[in-house]
Design a protein around this motif. Structure first.
Motif, short mmCIF file in Angstrom:
data_model
loop_
_atom_site.label_atom_id
_atom_site.label_comp_id
_atom_site.label_asym_id
_atom_site.label_seq_id
_atom_site.Cartn_x
_atom_site.Cartn_y
_atom_site.Cartn_z
N ALA A 79 0.83 -1.20 0.00
CA ALA A 79 0.00 0.00 0.00
C ALA A 79 0.87 1.26 0.00
O ALA A 79 1.91 1.30 0.67
CB ALA A 79 -0.92 0.00 1.21
N PRO A 80 0.46 2.29 -0.72
CA PRO A 80 1.21 3.55 -0.68
C PRO A 80 1.07 4.22 0.69
O PRO A 80 0.17 3.90 1.46
CB PRO A 80 0.56 4.40 -1.78
CG PRO A 80 -0.81 3.82 -1.94
CD PRO A 80 -0.68 2.35 -1.65
N MET A 81 1.95 5.16 0.95
CA MET A 81 1.98 5.82 2.24
C MET A 81 0.67 6.53 2.55
O MET A 81 0.18 6.50 3.68
CB MET A 81 3.13 6.82 2.29
CG MET A 81 3.41 7.39 3.67
SD MET A 81 4.04 6.11 4.80
CE MET A 81 5.65 5.79 4.08
N GLU A 82 0.06 7.15 1.53
CA GLU A 82 -1.18 7.87 1.75
C GLU A 82 -2.30 6.93 2.21
O GLU A 82 -3.10 7.28 3.07
CB GLU A 82 -1.62 8.60 0.48
CG GLU A 82 -2.88 9.43 0.66
CD GLU A 82 -3.34 10.09 -0.62
OE1 GLU A 82 -4.05 11.10 -0.54
OE2 GLU A 82 -3.00 9.58 -1.70
N PHE A 83 -2.33 5.73 1.62
CA PHE A 83 -3.34 4.75 2.03
C PHE A 83 -3.14 4.34 3.48
O PHE A 83 -4.09 4.28 4.26
CB PHE A 83 -3.26 3.53 1.12
CG PHE A 83 -4.27 2.46 1.45
CD1 PHE A 83 -5.52 2.47 0.88
CD2 PHE A 83 -3.95 1.44 2.34
CE1 PHE A 83 -6.46 1.50 1.19
CE2 PHE A 83 -4.88 0.46 2.66
CZ PHE A 83 -6.14 0.49 2.08
#
Length: 301
Positions: A79-83
């Motif tokens: 998962a990306p950091m924003e998620f």
């Protein structure tokens, strides 16, 4: 990476997940019942000891003849950091905020480590609404549900949305795959990780058109666009189906196809038209939806 190496890594990862779930009191099975971009959902059994020490879990399973739950496993590495920092905590907060409503799935607990987050959820066994619609359509040899069943399910959806709004939550990703059915055919609203909390005093408009364009989660969803029509410059002439190759044209097609393709009653068409109004002030809100004449029993319409 070669297939055999990938398979070994997947096996190793799943064994780690089984161990981590067992340490928390859940016996993870091989049965996968759902998946997302960064997550997979498996069936699991809660141990007797875990049920005894978790009041929410004990309450959820009370009266049921099984101890089966659904465990959603989110890969924090993928998962990306924003998620990880924004959307996942928002999903967990939303699930906790709507926990007590009958039309929302219950969350027994969540836990995580550096690699994964685990969400222990109520099992909703009959699958999603899209699967149900397709099954019924095949049996009827006619597309869609009977209007009485559609009204019953829509009432439950409206009830769930009223509860979400009362908790300050806007769903923002309403679609059939995010609506599940339990053993009794009752609706459960899921997929809240795109929720947001409106400003104090803000009255959410109808959910299907609430998203700003850059945050649309399902722009090509077959039932229609998930973006608001406000930014569009509506064309006065009905578009042909062959011209619906872009999102703006797709939205226009949806609005013009209501009267062309629906095989429902005039009351139902009127309700749908009210939900799809291009201008937000003309669009029906939940209170108006609940009071619409189509929402009354057929004998009263």
């Amino acid at each position: 990476m070669k297939g055999s190496s990938r398979h070994r890594l997947d096996q190793r990862a799943f064994m780690e997940q089984m161990r981590e779930c067992r340490d928390k009191g859940y016996l993870l099975s091989l049965k996968q019942i759902g998946s997302g971009t960064f997550s997979k959902v498996y069936l699991a059994c809660a141990t007797h000891e875990r049920i005894q020490h978790n009041l929410k879990l004990s309450s959820d399973l009370q009266g049921k003849r099984h101890t089966i739950v659904a465990i959603k496993i989110v890969s924090m590495a993928k998962a990306p950091m924003e998620f990880s920092r924004k959307f996942l905590p928002r999903e967990i907060s939303s699930l906790n905020a709507t926990y007590k409503h009958l039309r929302c799935p219950k969350t027994a607990e969540t836990y995580q480590n550096n690699q994964r987050s685990y969400l222990v959820l109520e099992l909703v066994a009959r699958g999603d609404l899209l699967e149900h619609i397709n099954t019924v359509s095949d049996l009827r040899c006619c597309l869609g549900l009977e209007e009485e069943e559609a009204r019953r399910l829509f009432w439950q959806l409206v009830s769930a949305m009223v509860h979400c709004h009362s908790a300050g939550i806007v769903h923002r990703d309403l679609k059939c795959e995010n609506i599940l059915l339990d053993d009794r055919g009752l609706l459960k609203l899921t997929g809240p990780h795109f929720c947001s909390w409106p400003d104090p005093g803000h009255q959410p408009s109808q959910e299907a058109y609430l998203l700003p364009p850059k945050h649309s989660t399902s722009p090509h969803y077959p039932s229609g666009p998930k973006q608001p029509p406000e930014p569009l410059s509506l064309h006065p002439a009905p578009p042909s189906p062959s011209s619906c190759t872009s999102l703006p044209r797709l939205r226009l097609c949806q609005l013009y196809w209501i009267e062309e393709t629906l095989l429902s009653t005039l009351e139902c068409q009127d309700l749908i038209r009210g939900l799809l109004q291009p201008h937000p002030h003309a669009r029906l809100d939940l209170q108006q939806v609940a009071a619409h004449r189509w929402m009354l029993p057929a004998t009263h319409v």
